[in-house]
Design a protein around this motif. Structure first.
Motif, mmCIF file in Angstrom:
data_model
loop_
_atom_site.group_PDB
_atom_site.id
_atom_site.type_symbol
_atom_site.label_atom_id
_atom_site.label_comp_id
_atom_site.label_asym_id
_atom_site.label_seq_id
_atom_site.Cartn_x
_atom_site.Cartn_y
_atom_site.Cartn_z
ATOM 1 N N UNK A 149 0.829 -1.250 -0.029
ATOM 2 C CA UNK A 149 -0.138 -0.041 0.057
ATOM 3 C C UNK A 149 0.826 1.108 0.111
ATOM 4 N N UNK A 150 2.147 1.144 0.413
ATOM 5 C CA UNK A 150 3.023 2.430 0.361
ATOM 6 C C UNK A 150 3.624 2.577 -0.829
ATOM 7 N N UNK A 151 3.452 1.339 -2.000
ATOM 8 C CA UNK A 151 3.997 1.792 -3.140
ATOM 9 C C UNK A 151 3.339 3.225 -3.796
ATOM 10 N N UNK A 152 4.301 4.330 -4.407
ATOM 11 C CA UNK A 152 3.696 5.678 -4.548
ATOM 12 C C UNK A 152 3.056 5.592 -5.852
ATOM 13 N N UNK A 153 1.944 4.731 -6.020
ATOM 14 C CA UNK A 153 1.180 4.726 -7.239
ATOM 15 C C UNK A 153 -0.459 4.986 -6.805
ATOM 16 N N UNK A 154 -0.950 6.147 -7.404
ATOM 17 C CA UNK A 154 -2.374 6.237 -7.159
ATOM 18 C C UNK A 154 -2.999 4.931 -7.573
ATOM 19 N N UNK A 155 -4.044 4.303 -7.040
ATOM 20 C CA UNK A 155 -4.845 4.938 -5.876
ATOM 21 C C UNK A 155 -4.385 4.238 -4.516
ATOM 22 N N UNK A 156 -3.162 3.709 -4.420
ATOM 23 C CA UNK A 156 -2.660 3.121 -3.304
ATOM 24 C C UNK A 156 -2.520 4.215 -2.304
ATOM 25 N N UNK A 157 -2.089 3.753 -1.116
ATOM 26 C CA UNK A 157 -2.093 4.695 0.022
ATOM 27 C C UNK A 157 -1.007 5.852 -0.344
ATOM 28 N N UNK A 158 0.151 4.889 -0.606
ATOM 29 C CA UNK A 158 1.600 5.605 -1.140
ATOM 30 C C UNK A 158 1.368 6.761 -2.289
ATOM 31 N N UNK A 159 0.649 6.288 -3.189
ATOM 32 C CA UNK A 159 0.185 7.291 -4.177
ATOM 33 C C UNK A 159 -0.345 8.576 -3.619
ATOM 34 N N UNK A 160 -1.251 8.509 -2.480
ATOM 35 C CA UNK A 160 -2.299 9.627 -2.307
ATOM 36 C C UNK A 160 -1.121 10.277 -1.354
ATOM 37 N N UNK A 161 -0.164 9.852 -0.587
ATOM 38 C CA UNK A 161 0.773 10.472 0.301
ATOM 39 C C UNK A 161 1.694 11.110 -0.626
ATOM 40 N N UNK A 162 2.074 10.385 -1.769
ATOM 41 C CA UNK A 162 3.113 11.210 -2.678
ATOM 42 C C UNK A 162 2.229 12.594 -3.267
ATOM 43 N N UNK A 163 1.089 12.473 -3.624
ATOM 44 C CA UNK A 163 0.211 13.753 -4.190
ATOM 45 C C UNK A 163 -0.006 14.670 -3.140
ATOM 46 N N UNK A 164 0.154 14.407 -1.824
ATOM 47 C CA UNK A 164 -0.096 15.372 -1.005
ATOM 48 C C UNK A 164 1.158 16.236 -0.639
ATOM 49 N N UNK A 165 2.326 15.587 -0.926
ATOM 50 C CA UNK A 165 3.610 16.212 -0.664
ATOM 51 C C UNK A 165 4.216 16.912 -1.941
ATOM 52 N N UNK A 166 3.636 16.501 -2.901
ATOM 53 C CA UNK A 166 4.167 17.431 -4.184
ATOM 54 C C UNK A 166 3.576 18.783 -4.469
ATOM 55 N N UNK A 167 4.258 19.591 -5.139
ATOM 56 C CA UNK A 167 3.630 21.031 -5.522
ATOM 57 C C UNK A 167 2.375 20.657 -6.663
ATOM 58 N N UNK A 168 1.638 21.745 -6.370
ATOM 59 C CA UNK A 168 0.275 21.522 -7.154
ATOM 60 C C UNK A 168 0.334 20.762 -8.640
#
Length: 213
Positions: A149-168
């Motif tokens: 789930x922490x793999x940074x691919x949406x819609x996985x949780x890791x993807x949502x975390x990545x989106x929240x950390x990136x500039x708009x």
């Protein structure tokens, strides 16, 4: 007959840990969403430890059983908890906390199962071996779910975390991957790349969990 008996034994060992893993994971998302201002999951009855509210017939039952039968990577999913990110008090910031709640719940459960394994080592009776096998399965399932789930691919949780950390602008670009995220994950699974990506992080988590055994 032996293969059938082995499958029944695997189901008996893994059924409870799988149900706990997905239920607490999804309930943690629902709780975090409510904590940060979105009552959607709470109003729909998803902030609960009742596994029936979170089971997906294909992702939670069929695919894991096929994975066990084929002896491959244990793969599956639960019904995602609905989150209205715009209802969060600070959508961009709070999104990461809601997403992180599920993997952290899996980490907590992995620690609990590790302690159960340690308890089994000090017991001497009929339930010793079954408890050790179930605890070992519980650790494996929760470690796998957390890392997956922490793999940074949406819609996985890791993807949502990545989106929240990136500039708009970059966040928007990554968020557009979401409709294809599951297909990317399946492709990684069937090419064997998923195991290669996950293995170092699983090993790191197992090293940490050894502190509790």
């Amino acid at each position: 007959m032996t293969d059938y008996a082995d499958l029944i034994q695997k189901i008996a060992i893994y059924a409870l840990p799988v149900l706990f893993a997905i239920t607490v994971h999804e309930a943690a998302h629902a709780y975090a969403a409510k904590r940060y201002g979105d009552n959607t999951a709470f109003m729909l009855g998803r902030m609960t430890l009742n596994p029936l509210k979170h089971i997906d017939p294909i992702g939670t039952v069929l695919l894991p059983m096929l994975s066990l039968a084929l002896g491959g990577f244990l793969f599956g999913w639960a019904k995602p908890v609905p989150v209205n990110f715009s209802a969060l008090r600070n959508p961009k910031r709070d999104m990461r906390y809601v997403a992180l709640a599920g993997p952290l719940a899996n980490l907590l459960m992995a620690i609990v199962w590790a302690l159960m394994y340690k308890l089994a080592l000090y017991t001497d009776g009929y339930f010793t071996d079954p408890l050790m096998l179930m605890a070992s399965g519980g650790v494996a399932i929760n470690v796998t779910l957390m890392v997956l789930n922490l793999i940074p691919i949406p819609p996985l949780d890791g993807g949502r975390i990545l989106v929240s950390l990136l500039p708009p602008r970059q966040a928007y670009t990554v968020s557009r991957i979401e409709p294809y995220g599951m297909w990317i994950l399946i492709a990684l699974l069937f090419t064997g790349a998923l195991s290669v990506i996950m293995r170092p992080f699983q090993a790191l988590l197992y090293s940490f969990l050894n502190l509790f055994i």
